[in-house]
Design a protein around this motif. Structure first.
Motif, PDB file in Angstrom:
ATOM      1  N   VAL A   1      -3.621   1.362   6.421  1.00  0.00           N
ATOM      2  CA  VAL A   1      -4.549   0.391   5.852  1.00  0.00           C
ATOM      3  C   VAL A   1      -4.037  -1.027   6.108  1.00  0.00           C
ATOM      4  O   VAL A   1      -2.854  -1.302   5.980  1.00  0.00           O
ATOM      5  CB  VAL A   1      -4.796   0.669   4.349  1.00  0.00           C
ATOM      6  CG1 VAL A   1      -3.535   0.990   3.618  1.00  0.00           C
ATOM      7  CG2 VAL A   1      -5.509  -0.469   3.672  1.00  0.00           C
TER       8      VAL A   1
ATOM      9  N   ASP B   1     -11.500   1.168   2.608  1.00  0.00           N
ATOM     10  CA  ASP B   1     -10.627   1.774   3.639  1.00  0.00           C
ATOM     11  C   ASP B   1     -10.329   3.216   3.248  1.00  0.00           C
ATOM     12  O   ASP B   1     -10.643   3.646   2.142  1.00  0.00           O
ATOM     13  CB  ASP B   1      -9.300   0.993   3.713  1.00  0.00           C
ATOM     14  CG  ASP B   1      -8.622   0.931   2.353  1.00  0.00           C
ATOM     15  OD1 ASP B   1      -8.897  -0.020   1.601  1.00  0.00           O
ATOM     16  OD2 ASP B   1      -7.865   1.862   2.006  1.00  0.00           O
TER      17      ASP B   1
ATOM     18  N   PHE C   1       0.844  -1.186   0.000  1.00  0.00           N
ATOM     19  CA  PHE C   1       0.000   0.000   0.000  1.00  0.00           C
ATOM     20  C   PHE C   1       0.888   1.248   0.000  1.00  0.00           C
ATOM     21  O   PHE C   1       2.108   1.153   0.123  1.00  0.00           O
ATOM     22  CB  PHE C   1      -0.944  -0.017   1.217  1.00  0.00           C
ATOM     23  CG  PHE C   1      -1.944  -1.141   1.163  1.00  0.00           C
ATOM     24  CD1 PHE C   1      -2.945  -1.142   0.203  1.00  0.00           C
ATOM     25  CD2 PHE C   1      -1.882  -2.203   2.054  1.00  0.00           C
ATOM     26  CE1 PHE C   1      -3.867  -2.185   0.129  1.00  0.00           C
ATOM     27  CE2 PHE C   1      -2.797  -3.248   1.995  1.00  0.00           C
ATOM     28  CZ  PHE C   1      -3.788  -3.241   1.028  1.00  0.00           C
TER      29      PHE C   1
HETATM   30  N1  ADE Z   1      -7.498  -1.621  -2.633  1.00  0.00           N
HETATM   31  C1  ADE Z   1      -8.285  -1.445  -1.557  1.00  0.00           C
HETATM   32  N2  ADE Z   1      -7.789  -0.487  -0.749  1.00  0.00           N
HETATM   33  C2  ADE Z   1      -6.658  -0.032  -1.338  1.00  0.00           C
HETATM   34  C3  ADE Z   1      -5.710   0.954  -1.003  1.00  0.00           C
HETATM   35  N3  ADE Z   1      -5.810   1.676   0.092  1.00  0.00           N
HETATM   36  N4  ADE Z   1      -4.674   1.143  -1.855  1.00  0.00           N
HETATM   37  C4  ADE Z   1      -4.568   0.423  -2.979  1.00  0.00           C
HETATM   38  N5  ADE Z   1      -5.440  -0.524  -3.343  1.00  0.00           N
HETATM   39  C5  ADE Z   1      -6.475  -0.746  -2.536  1.00  0.00           C
END
Ligand code: ADE
Length: 273
Positions: free
Chosen positions: A221, A210, A166
Motif C-alpha cells: 500500500v 486500497d 502500514f
Molecule cells: N487507511 C487506508 N488504508 C489503510 C491501510 N491499508 N491500513 C491502515 N489504514 C489505512
C-alpha cells in the motif's frame, strides 16, 4: 420527543462540509484537551449538524495523536446525539474494492498508545461494547448511501491498528486469514468506545482506498494511491452525509438499542466518592 443533532467526524480527505447552512466554525473547550480543530456547526434539512475534521484542517494530527477524548467530549457538549465517523480504510476482501464504502459494525482494537476511556480516576465504569455501533444510525446511513448512489457493503469488521506505518505482509495475512477482519484503519478506535461511554449513538462508514498488502496483484500500500482514491471519492462521502439528516429526521426517540443509556448500570464507584 428530543431533537437529533448529527455529529460528523471527517477523516482523511474530508475536511469540510460545504452543504451546511448557517455555517459557523466554533472553538469548543474540553477538560480532556483541545479538539482536533474548531467544529463547524450548521443545519441540513432542518437538522442541526456539527462537523469535526478528525486530523484537523491541513491534516496536522497523526492517528496516534488525534485527541479522541476531547473530540467526543466537545461533540457531546454541543448537544450532538448521533456521531457518524467517515474514514479511509484498507480492504481484506476482494469484493470490497477501492472506491466502495463499508458500514462497519465490529472492531478489533489493536491500538495501544491512546487514551481509551473517560473513566478510571475517581469514577470507574465498564460499558459494554459488544455491539459497538448503533443499528438505528447505521440503517439511516445505509439508506442515505443508497440515496446517494454509493456502493455500500453492509457490515464489516474493522481492524484498528496503531500506525502510522502500514501493516507488514505477515500482519496483513494474519488479520485477513486468521482473525477474519474485513477492513483496516488507524482511527476508529478508541473513538467508538469513547462514543459509547459518552452515551452517543455511533456509526462508521469506511471508504476503501486500497487492498492493504495481502493482495498478490496489488503489492504494497502506498499513500499516494490512497490519496488519489480519497480525492476521487470525497464527494461521494459528502453526498452520503448530505442525505443522512433527511433519513434520520429532526425528532429523536430514545435509542432502541440503548446507546444513549449506556452508563445506566455501568458505574461502579459509590456516589459521593
Ligand atoms: N487507511 C487506508 N488504508 C489503510 C491501510 N491499508 N491500513 C491502515 N489504514 C489505512
Amino acid at each position: 420527543m428530543a431533537g437529533t443533532m448529527i455529529g460528523v467526524i471527517g477523516g482523511s480527505g474530508v475536511y469540510d462540509l460545504d452543504a451546511l447552512e448557517d455555517r459557523c466554525w466554533t472553538a469548543v473547550d474540553s477538560p480532556w484537551g483541545t479538539p482536533s480543530d474548531e467544529i463547524l456547526t450548521g443545519r441540513l434539512d432542518g437538522v442541526p449538524m456539527a462537523f469535526l475534521p478528525r486530523h484537523g484542517r491541513g491534516h496536522v494530527h497523526a492517528p496516534s495523536s488525534v485527541p479522541y477524548r476531547a473530540n467526543i467530549d466537545a461533540l457531546k457538549r454541543l448537544g450532538v446525539t448521533d456521531v457518524l465517523s467517515v474514514s479511509a480504510c484498507g480492504s481484506f476482501r476482494e469484493e470490497m474494492a477501492p472506491g466502495d464504502f463499508v458500514l462497519v459494525d465490529q472492531f478489533i482494537d489493536r491500538t495501544f498508545a491512546r487514551d481509551k476511556s473517560f473513566f478510571g480516576t475517581g469514577c470507574v465504569a465498564h460499558v459494554s461494547v459488544a455491539h459497538p455501533t448503533c443499528p438505528r444510525l447505521g440503517a439511516a446511513c445505509s439508506a442515505a448511501a443508497r440515496d446517494a448512489g454509493l456502493t455500500l457493503h453492509e457490515g464489516g469488521t474493522y481492524l484498528a491498528m496503531e500506525g502510522p506505518q502500514f501493516s507488514t505482509l505477515a500482519e496483513s495475512r494474519m488479520y485477513r486469514d486468521v482473525w477474519g477482519a474485513d477492513v483496516i484503519g488507524m482511527t476508529n478506535m478508541p473513538e467508538a468506545k469513547l462514543a459509547r461511554e459518552a452515551e452517543l449513538c455511533y456509526a462508521s462508514i469506511a471508504m476503501v482506498t486500497d487492498y492493504d498488502s495481502w493482495h498478490p496483484e496489488h503489492g504494497a500500500v502506498e499513500i499516494t494511491d490512497i490519496v488519489r482514491t480519497l480525492t476521487g471519492n470525497a464527494e461521494k462521502a459528502r453526498a452520503l452525509v448530505g442525505r443522512l439528516p433527511a433519513r434520520l429526521g429532526a425528532d429523536r426517540a430514545p435509542c432502541p438499542h440503548g446507546c444513549d443509556r449506556a452508563l445506566d448500570h455501568a458505574i461502579l464507584t459509590a456516589p459521593g466518592q
